[in-house]
Design a protein around this motif. Structure first.
Motif, mmCIF file in Angstrom:
data_model
loop_
_atom_site.group_PDB
_atom_site.id
_atom_site.type_symbol
_atom_site.label_atom_id
_atom_site.label_comp_id
_atom_site.label_asym_id
_atom_site.label_seq_id
_atom_site.Cartn_x
_atom_site.Cartn_y
_atom_site.Cartn_z
ATOM 1 N N PRO A 50 -11.098 -3.341 15.103
ATOM 2 C CA PRO A 50 -9.923 -3.310 15.974
ATOM 3 C C PRO A 50 -9.164 -1.993 15.876
ATOM 4 O O PRO A 50 -9.312 -1.253 14.910
ATOM 5 C CB PRO A 50 -9.075 -4.483 15.473
ATOM 6 N N ARG A 51 -8.310 -1.732 16.897
ATOM 7 C CA ARG A 51 -7.687 -0.429 17.036
ATOM 8 C C ARG A 51 -6.439 -0.240 16.189
ATOM 9 O O ARG A 51 -6.089 0.888 15.844
ATOM 10 C CB ARG A 51 -7.327 -0.186 18.508
ATOM 11 N N ILE A 52 -5.724 -1.286 15.877
ATOM 12 C CA ILE A 52 -4.464 -1.163 15.141
ATOM 13 C C ILE A 52 -4.659 -1.669 13.714
ATOM 14 O O ILE A 52 -5.236 -2.738 13.492
ATOM 15 C CB ILE A 52 -3.346 -1.937 15.847
ATOM 16 N N ILE A 53 -4.184 -0.877 12.750
ATOM 17 C CA ILE A 53 -4.352 -1.208 11.336
ATOM 18 C C ILE A 53 -3.011 -1.080 10.633
ATOM 19 O O ILE A 53 -2.344 -0.046 10.738
ATOM 20 C CB ILE A 53 -5.364 -0.271 10.644
ATOM 21 N N GLY A 54 -2.618 -2.115 9.921
ATOM 22 C CA GLY A 54 -1.442 -2.051 9.058
ATOM 23 C C GLY A 54 -1.874 -2.235 7.616
ATOM 24 O O GLY A 54 -2.715 -3.080 7.312
ATOM 25 N N VAL A 55 -1.317 -1.434 6.716
ATOM 26 C CA VAL A 55 -1.658 -1.506 5.296
ATOM 27 C C VAL A 55 -0.406 -1.876 4.503
ATOM 28 O O VAL A 55 0.643 -1.247 4.662
ATOM 29 C CB VAL A 55 -2.225 -0.173 4.779
ATOM 30 N N HIS A 56 -0.538 -2.878 3.650
ATOM 31 C CA HIS A 56 0.586 -3.366 2.855
ATOM 32 C C HIS A 56 0.224 -3.321 1.375
ATOM 33 O O HIS A 56 -0.908 -3.590 0.985
ATOM 34 C CB HIS A 56 0.942 -4.794 3.261
ATOM 35 N N TYR A 57 1.224 -3.014 0.577
ATOM 36 C CA TYR A 57 1.055 -2.846 -0.866
ATOM 37 C C TYR A 57 1.519 -4.081 -1.623
ATOM 38 O O TYR A 57 2.503 -4.724 -1.250
ATOM 39 C CB TYR A 57 1.865 -1.635 -1.318
ATOM 40 N N CYS A 58 0.803 -4.395 -2.707
ATOM 41 C CA CYS A 58 1.220 -5.483 -3.592
ATOM 42 C C CYS A 58 0.909 -5.086 -5.032
ATOM 43 O O CYS A 58 0.002 -4.279 -5.280
ATOM 44 C CB CYS A 58 0.477 -6.764 -3.223
ATOM 45 N N ASN A 59 1.639 -5.660 -5.976
ATOM 46 C CA ASN A 59 1.485 -5.246 -7.371
ATOM 47 C C ASN A 59 0.184 -5.704 -8.011
ATOM 48 O O ASN A 59 -0.415 -4.980 -8.799
ATOM 49 C CB ASN A 59 2.670 -5.752 -8.205
ATOM 50 N N ASP A 60 -0.253 -6.926 -7.702
ATOM 51 C CA ASP A 60 -1.477 -7.427 -8.318
ATOM 52 C C ASP A 60 -2.069 -8.553 -7.467
ATOM 53 O O ASP A 60 -1.453 -9.023 -6.508
ATOM 54 C CB ASP A 60 -1.232 -7.904 -9.747
ATOM 55 N N LYS A 61 -3.263 -8.987 -7.842
ATOM 56 C CA LYS A 61 -4.002 -9.972 -7.056
ATOM 57 C C LYS A 61 -3.298 -11.317 -7.013
ATOM 58 O O LYS A 61 -3.287 -11.980 -5.974
ATOM 59 C CB LYS A 61 -5.416 -10.132 -7.636
#
Length: 216
Positions: A50-61
């Motif tokens: 897909p054309r749109i990508i959002g990336v999100h951060y997290c501390n751990d699994k």
């Protein structure tokens, strides 16, 4: 270790205005409040969707698992999915070969990303090649920044993602014709990896810009 959740999609035609308002006013602030701040928004200019990508951060699994299992996250993503299609997710962690600090939002730059799987039985040889040949060669190309190496834990289309950043899309053309880059990429593809693909991404502060625009 830092964990990254990527969400990808295409906007359903006719939903652009509602979608843009939802992303700005609800999706980004609410995911940040849950513990998933945005660290990147991208539009795929060349390559597979897909054309749109959002990336999100997290501390751990475990924290990520708790968030995505929560009712708030489910309600939020169901609302998003009513406005988009080709919705995909993946979870990644840094390989440890490149990153030395926090991954932050970048604006006004372009990405050239490589996607591939390591050949069976080649993991150690691949690691040696990346650390001693591939990364050092790329760092000598002064208009390219080596900004990421990711192990895809689940989802996505590949086992590994290599991320490179340039300030001008013209530099991607320069990179693709660079003799050193061509040699190490051929070596990578011939000896160490399978299912190689690449994409050209444009960075946006948010991820709601589905057309070309002039960088400022």
């Amino acid at each position: 270790m830092s964990i990254f959740l990527t969400l990808s999609w295409d906007i359903i035609p006719g939903n652009e205005q509602e979608y843009a308002y939802f992303i700005a006013k609800s999706f980004l602030p609410e995911t940040a409040a849950m513990g998933l701040p945005s660290v990147g928004g991208y539009y795929v200019e060349v390559g597979f969707g897909p054309r749109i990508i959002g990336v999100h951060y997290c501390n751990d699994k475990q924290e990520l698992t708790d968030i995505v299992k929560s009712d708030k996250f489910k309600v939020l993503t169901l609302k998003l999915r009513s406005m988009v299609y080709n919705y995909r997710t993946s979870v990644m962690e840094p390989t440890g070969h490149v990153q030395s600090g926090t991954y932050t939002i970048q604006k006004g730059v372009w990405k050239f990303n490589q996607y591939y799987d390591i050949r069976p039985g080649k993991k150690e040889e691949y690691k040696d090649f990346v650390l001693n040949v591939h990364i050092p060669t790329m760092k000598k190309i002064d208009y390219v920044e080596v900004t990421g190496g990711w192990n895809v834990l689940f989802g996505g289309i590949s086992e590994i993602i290599a991320e490179f950043t340039v300030k001008d899309p013209i530099d991607i053309g320069r990179l693709l014709s660079n003799e050193d880059f061509r040699k190490i990429t051929l070596k990578l593809r011939t000896d160490y990896v399978l299912n190689y693909q690449n994409r050209i991404l444009r960075c946006t502060e948010r991820f709601d810009e589905p057309k070309w625009f002039t960088l400022t």
